[in-house]
Design a protein around this motif. Structure first.
Motif, short mmCIF file in Angstrom:
data_model
loop_
_atom_site.label_atom_id
_atom_site.label_comp_id
_atom_site.label_asym_id
_atom_site.label_seq_id
_atom_site.Cartn_x
_atom_site.Cartn_y
_atom_site.Cartn_z
N ALA A 1 85.31 -30.04 -2.47
CA ALA A 1 84.66 -29.49 -4.20
C ALA A 1 83.15 -30.00 -4.67
O ALA A 1 82.13 -28.43 -5.08
CB ALA A 1 85.86 -29.63 -5.61
N SER A 2 82.86 -30.88 -4.55
CA SER A 2 81.41 -31.86 -5.12
C SER A 2 80.30 -31.17 -4.29
O SER A 2 78.96 -31.65 -4.37
CB SER A 2 82.23 -32.93 -5.09
N LEU A 3 80.70 -30.68 -2.73
CA LEU A 3 79.05 -30.58 -2.68
C LEU A 3 78.32 -29.87 -2.75
O LEU A 3 77.17 -29.94 -2.43
CB LEU A 3 80.15 -29.63 -0.59
N GLU B 1 74.21 -30.76 -3.18
CA GLU B 1 73.83 -30.04 -2.54
C GLU B 1 72.67 -29.84 -3.77
O GLU B 1 71.14 -29.61 -3.05
CB GLU B 1 73.99 -29.06 -1.73
N LYS B 2 72.77 -28.79 -4.29
CA LYS B 2 72.12 -28.73 -5.53
C LYS B 2 71.59 -29.45 -6.58
O LYS B 2 70.32 -29.32 -6.95
CB LYS B 2 72.64 -27.71 -7.25
N GLU B 3 71.69 -30.75 -6.79
CA GLU B 3 71.44 -31.93 -7.43
C GLU B 3 70.74 -32.42 -6.47
O GLU B 3 69.00 -32.84 -7.21
CB GLU B 3 72.92 -32.82 -7.79
N ARG C 1 66.82 -34.00 5.73
CA ARG C 1 65.69 -33.12 5.94
C ARG C 1 64.76 -33.02 4.29
O ARG C 1 63.02 -33.98 4.68
CB ARG C 1 65.13 -31.48 6.91
N LEU C 2 65.68 -32.99 4.04
CA LEU C 2 65.39 -32.38 2.25
C LEU C 2 64.89 -34.53 1.88
O LEU C 2 63.69 -34.42 0.67
CB LEU C 2 65.90 -31.93 1.87
N ALA C 3 65.43 -35.05 2.46
CA ALA C 3 65.32 -36.43 2.11
C ALA C 3 64.47 -37.14 2.47
O ALA C 3 63.96 -38.11 1.27
CB ALA C 3 66.99 -37.78 2.13
N LEU C 4 63.39 -36.44 3.88
CA LEU C 4 62.59 -37.39 4.24
C LEU C 4 61.25 -37.19 3.15
O LEU C 4 60.04 -37.67 2.99
CB LEU C 4 62.48 -36.95 5.62
N THR C 5 61.49 -35.89 2.11
CA THR C 5 59.98 -35.16 1.53
C THR C 5 59.82 -35.52 0.21
O THR C 5 59.13 -35.21 -0.65
CB THR C 5 60.21 -33.82 1.33
N LYS C 6 61.80 -37.45 0.21
CA LYS C 6 61.46 -37.83 -1.64
C LYS C 6 61.38 -38.86 -1.12
O LYS C 6 60.92 -39.19 -0.58
CB LYS C 6 63.32 -37.17 -1.97
N THR C 7 60.78 -39.65 -2.49
CA THR C 7 61.13 -41.18 -2.70
C THR C 7 62.60 -41.50 -2.43
O THR C 7 63.29 -41.39 -2.25
CB THR C 7 60.24 -41.55 -4.02
N GLY C 8 62.00 -43.26 -2.04
CA GLY C 8 62.87 -43.52 -2.15
C GLY C 8 64.00 -43.65 -0.94
O GLY C 8 64.61 -44.85 -1.21
N VAL C 9 63.07 -42.49 0.32
CA VAL C 9 63.82 -42.46 1.70
C VAL C 9 64.00 -43.66 2.62
O VAL C 9 62.85 -44.47 2.45
CB VAL C 9 63.01 -41.38 1.96
N ALA D 1 69.98 -36.68 -1.58
CA ALA D 1 70.10 -35.65 -0.59
C ALA D 1 70.49 -36.80 -0.02
O ALA D 1 71.48 -36.06 1.87
CB ALA D 1 68.53 -34.76 -0.31
N MET D 2 70.76 -37.57 0.62
CA MET D 2 71.24 -38.58 1.76
C MET D 2 72.37 -38.33 1.90
O MET D 2 73.58 -38.73 2.89
CB MET D 2 70.75 -39.65 1.96
N GLY D 3 72.87 -38.76 0.19
CA GLY D 3 74.33 -38.88 0.42
C GLY D 3 74.92 -37.42 0.36
O GLY D 3 76.36 -37.31 1.19
N ALA D 4 74.50 -35.97 0.72
CA ALA D 4 75.33 -34.50 0.50
C ALA D 4 75.11 -34.53 2.39
O ALA D 4 76.34 -34.13 2.57
CB ALA D 4 74.45 -33.54 -0.06
#
Length: 411
Positions: free
Chosen positions: A315-317, A321-323, A354-362, A333-336
Motif C-alpha cells: 500500500a505504501s508503494l 513513488e510520489k515522494e 533512473r530517477l535516483a541517478l538525477t538526485k543528490t546523495g546517490v 527513490a532508491m528505496g522505492a
C-alpha cells in the motif's frame, strides 16, 4: 661401415604413450637404411637374435657393449637405443626403456615424427619415478615439438600445482583450454574450466580466480557453476549488506540458490533491508524447492514476520513513488526502486533507479547496478548492459560484470 636395411632389424619404435603408463610400440611399416660401424653391426645382430629368442638379458648385454663402443656412429647409437626400448618393454623394465629412449634421442637420428613421442615417454617415466621436476622439463620440451597437445598441458598444470608454482599452473591450464578449443573447434571440457578456478582459488590468486570464474560461467552457465562463482566472489571480498544482497539476487536469477543456507540468508537479509515482498518471494521459492521447512522455528518466524508486513508495504508503494519524485535526495527513490524490484515490477523499479541517478546523495555504483538488474530482469538487454558498464568502482564493478554475463545469456 656397412650399409644395412633395418626393416628386419627394427622390431618396433615408440609410437604413443598413455599418460602415466608404460610406452606402447607400433610396427614401423617402412624404415630408412642406416650406416652401421663394423664394431656395432654384429652386436646389434646378436641382440636382435636374442630378442627373437625372447632372451632379453642376452640382448641387453649385447646392446650395452654396443653402447660402449667409443667411436659408434649416430646411426649405431640410435638403433642401439631402439633395440633397448624393445627389450625394456618386453621386460616391463622402465630403466631399460629410459636408457634406450635417451640414447636414441641423443644420437640425433630419431626421425622427426618420433621425437615428440620419445620425449613424452621420458616425461611419463619421470612421473613414474616421482620426479615431478624432471617430468615437467621433458614435457616442456615435448610441447616445443608438439605445441597442440592440450591434454598434456592440462596434466602439466596439475604438476606445476604440486610443485607449488600456481602462476605457471594457472597459465598452463588456461593455455590447455585455449589450445583445445582452437584445435577441436569446440568447448573444452567443463572440468577443465572448473579446475582452472580451483587452482587459482586454492592459491589465493584473486585476479586469476576472477578471470577463471568469468570464463567458467561464460562457457558453462549452469546453476552449479553460477553458485560456485558467486559464492567464491562473496567469500573473497569484503561486502556490505547492500552488495551482498545484489550478489544473492544474481544467484537467484541464475537459479543458483541451493539449500537452506542460501535461501534463508537471502530472505533474512531482504527482510533486514526492509523488503518484505522480496523476502517472502524467496521464502516461497525455498519452500517449493524443498530447501526451507516452515516447521523450523526460525523459518516459520521469518515467514510470519514478512507476511504480516506485505499489505502495508504494498500500500505504501504509490506514496513512496510520489515522494521520490518530489524529494531532492535520492534515498526515497532508491528505496522505492528496491521495493518494486522485490515485487517483480522491474520496469517500475528501473524508473525509480533512473530517477535516483538525477538526485543528490546517490551512489552511482549502487544505483547503476540495480538499474542494470531491473532492466536485465525486464528483458532490456541493451539497457542493462549500458547500466552495468557504468559501474566502475570495486567491488561492485566485478559484480556488474557477472550480472552482464548473465544478461548476455538471457534468451
Amino acid at each position: 661401415m656397412r650399409n644395412v636395411s633395418m626393416r628386419a632389424l627394427i622390431a618396433a619404435v615408440v609410437a604413443s604413450l598413455a599418460w602415466g603408463g608404460a610406452p606402447a610400440l607400433a610396427q614401423r611399416q617402412k624404415a630408412p637404411s642406416y650406416k652401421l660401424s663394423w664394431a656395432v653391426q654384429p652386436l646389434l645382430a646378436e641382440a636382435q637374435k636374442a630378442q627373437n629368442a625372447n632372451d632379453h638379458a642376452a640382448a641387453i648385454a649385447a646392446l650395452d657393449r654396443a653402447a660402449a663402443v667409443a667411436d659408434a656412429t649416430p646411426d649405431d647409437r640410435y638403433l642401439t637405443g631402439v633395440l633397448l626400448i624393445n627389450s625394456g618393454i618386453s621386460l616391463k623394465d622402465n630403466a631399460v626403456i629410459k636408457r634406450g629412449v635417451t640414447l636414441a634421442l641423443e644420437s640425433g637420428r630419431t626421425p622427426p615424427e618420433d621425437q615428440a613421442k620419445f620425449v613424452r615417454t621420458l616425461g611419463a617415466l619421470a612421473l613414474q619415478e616421482n620426479d615431478t621436476a624432471g617430468a615437467l622439463a621433458h614435457f616442456e620440451r615435448y610441447l616445443q615439438l608438439n605445441p597442440n597437445d592440450a591434454p598434456v598441458m592440462a596434466e602439466m598444470a596439475e604438476l606445476y600445482r604440486r610443485q607449488k608454482q600456481p602462476q605457471k599452473s594457472v597459465e598452463m591450464m588456461r593455455r590447455a583450454i585455449e589450445v583445445q578449443e582452437k584445435t577441436s573447434n569446440a568447448k573444452a571440457d567443463e572440468t577443465w574450466y572448473r579446475r582452472l578456478v580451483a587452482i587459482a582459488y586454492d592459491a589465493n590468486l584473486p585476479a586469476e580466480t576472477t578471470a577463471a570464474s568469468e570464463a567458467l560461467v561464460r562457457a558453462y552457465p549452469n546453476p552449479t557453476n553460477w553458485r560456485d562463482v558467486v559464492v567464491i566472489w562473496r567469500e573473497t571480498n569484503r561486502l556490505d549488506d547492500q552488495t551482498n544482497l545484489d550478489a544473492l539476487r544474481l544467484q537467484r536469477a541464475a537459479r543458483a540458490l541451493t539449500g537452506e543456507r542460501d535461501f534463508y540468508e537471502y530472505a533474512e537479509l531482504a527482510s533486514f533491508r526492509g523488503l518484505p515482498g522480496e523476502s517472502k518471494a524467496v521464502i516461497d521459492e525455498g519452500v517449493a524447492a524443498g530447501a526451507l521447512n516452515l516447521q523450523k522455528q526460525v523459518v516459520r518466524e521469518l515467514n510470519a514476520k514478512v507476511t504480516s508486513q506485505l499489505a502495508a508495504d504494498k500500500a505504501s508503494l504509490a506514496t513512496a513513488e510520489k515522494e521520490a519524485r518530489a524529494a531532492a535526495n535520492a534515498r526515497v527513490a532508491m528505496g522505492a526502486g528496491e521495493a518494486f524490484l522485490g515485487y517483480g515490477q522491474y520496469e517500475k523499479a528501473a524508473e525509480m533507479f533512473r530517477l535516483a541517478l538525477t538526485k543528490t546523495g546517490v551512489d552511482p555504483a549502487v544505483a547503476n547496478t540495480r538499474l542494470g538488474i531491473a532492466l536485465a530482469r525486464a528483458g532490456d538487454k541493451a539497457g542493462a548492459a549500458q547500466a552495468f558498464a557504468a559501474v566502475t568502482t570495486p567491488p561492485r564493478a566485478q559484480l556488474a560484470r557477472f550480472w552482464q554475463i548473465w544478461n548476455e545469456q538471457r534468451p
